[in-house]
Structure formats: structure tokens, C-alpha cells
Design a protein around this motif. Structure first.
Motif, PDB file in Angstrom:
ATOM      1  N   GLN A  71       0.530  -1.308   0.334  1.00  0.00           N
ATOM      2  CA  GLN A  71       0.061  -0.082   0.118  1.00  0.00           C
ATOM      3  C   GLN A  71       0.826   1.038   0.297  1.00  0.00           C
ATOM      4  OE1 GLN A  71      -2.635  -0.580   3.519  1.00  0.00           O
ATOM      5  NE2 GLN A  71      -4.211  -1.438   2.073  1.00  0.00           N
ATOM      6  N   SER A  72       1.688   1.289   0.640  1.00  0.00           N
ATOM      7  CA  SER A  72       2.746   2.318   1.240  1.00  0.00           C
ATOM      8  C   SER A  72       3.885   2.280  -0.662  1.00  0.00           C
ATOM      9  CB  SER A  72       3.731   2.920   1.659  1.00  0.00           C
ATOM     10  OG  SER A  72       4.579   1.325   2.194  1.00  0.00           O
ATOM     11  N   SER A  73       3.782   2.079  -0.877  1.00  0.00           N
ATOM     12  CA  SER A  73       4.658   1.280  -2.447  1.00  0.00           C
ATOM     13  C   SER A  73       4.148   2.146  -3.677  1.00  0.00           C
ATOM     14  CB  SER A  73       5.595   0.837  -2.711  1.00  0.00           C
ATOM     15  OG  SER A  73       4.796  -0.649  -2.877  1.00  0.00           O
ATOM     16  N   ALA A  74       2.749   2.372  -3.815  1.00  0.00           N
ATOM     17  CA  ALA A  74       2.159   2.145  -4.175  1.00  0.00           C
ATOM     18  C   ALA A  74       1.150   3.381  -4.126  1.00  0.00           C
ATOM     19  CB  ALA A  74       0.962   0.976  -5.009  1.00  0.00           C
ATOM     20  N   PRO A  75       1.422   4.217  -3.654  1.00  0.00           N
ATOM     21  CA  PRO A  75      -0.229   5.954  -3.156  1.00  0.00           C
ATOM     22  C   PRO A  75      -0.425   6.327  -4.253  1.00  0.00           C
ATOM     23  CG  PRO A  75       2.651   6.350  -3.482  1.00  0.00           C
ATOM     24  CD  PRO A  75       3.133   5.110  -3.994  1.00  0.00           C
ATOM     25  N   GLY A  76      -0.336   6.097  -5.198  1.00  0.00           N
ATOM     26  CA  GLY A  76      -1.665   6.693  -6.522  1.00  0.00           C
ATOM     27  C   GLY A  76      -1.992   5.744  -7.104  1.00  0.00           C
TER      28      GLY A  76
END
Ligand code: HEC
Length: 80
Positions: A71-76
Motif C-alpha cells: 500500500q505504501s509503495s503504490a500511493p497513487g
């Protein structure tokens, strides 16, 4: 101990198709990890494959750090 149990269940019963870290590509090009990361309630999502609430929770605890990392590596990329 607890996460070991989830790991044992996941690698033993799901790993052949999803890999131990849930990152094996599915036929549509996504991964289980990516799908769970996009879901608001990944633990409930697991219920489609894990009927036993105890096992489900253990597997969830095992996958949780990976889901959070995803989740934090794909914020957009939060919308489906
Ligand atoms: C025989 C191969 C196989 C095994 C074993 C397997 N899966 Fe899957 N799983 C798949 C495939 C292929 C898909 C994607 C199917 C689809 O696109 O609807 C999938 C999809 C899922 C989904 C739906 C994700 C979503 O939100 O759309 C969940 C949750 C899931 N698997 C969890 C598990 C769990 C937990 C286990 C172990 C108890 C497991 N799977 C074992 C092949 C497998």
C-alpha cells in the motif's frame, strides 16, 4: 508463533498458486497481494478462500506487513 502458523497455512495451501509472499502473477496480471492491498477489508476478502476464522486471521497476520508495504509503495494506485 502466531505468524508462523499463518505462514505455514499460506505457503502450504496457497503458495503453489500465489507464492509465499502472495506476489505471483494471476492470469489477469495482478497479484493476490496487490488485490488485497487495494481492498478496504483484506481479512474479509480472504474469507472467500479460508472459511475457518482462526486460520483466516493467522493468514491475515502473516500477510499484513506485506499488504502494508504494498500500500505504501503504490500511493497513487488505490482506486481499482
Ligand atoms: C490452484 C491455484 C490456487 C490456490 C491453491 C489458491 N489460489 Fe487464490 N486465486 C487463484 C487465482 C488464479 C485467483 C484469481 C482468480 C480470479 O481472477 O478470480 C485467486 C484469487 C484469490 C483471491 C481473490 C483476490 C481478489 O480480491 O480478487 C483470494 C482472496 C485468494 N485467491 C486467496 C487464496 C488463499 C488464502 C489461498 C489458500 C488458502 C488460495 N488463494 C489458494 C489461484 C489459487
Amino acid at each position: 508463533m502466531t505468524s508462523d502458523q499463518g505462514k505455514t497455512i499460506f505457503t502450504g495451501r496457497c503458495g503453489s498458486c500465489h507464492d509465499a509472499d502472495a506476489s505471483k502473477k494471476l492470469p489477469d496480471g495482478t497479484t493476490l497481494l496487490a488485490r488485497l492491498a487495494k481492498n478496504k477489508d483484506p481479512e474479509t476478502r480472504l474469507a472467500t478462500r479460508l472459511k475457518n476464522p482462526q486460520e483466516r486471521h493467522q493468514v491475515f497476520l502473516y500477510l499484513q506487513p506485506m499488504i502494508e508495504r504494498e500500500q505504501s509503495s503504490a500511493p497513487g494506485d488505490k482506486t481499482p
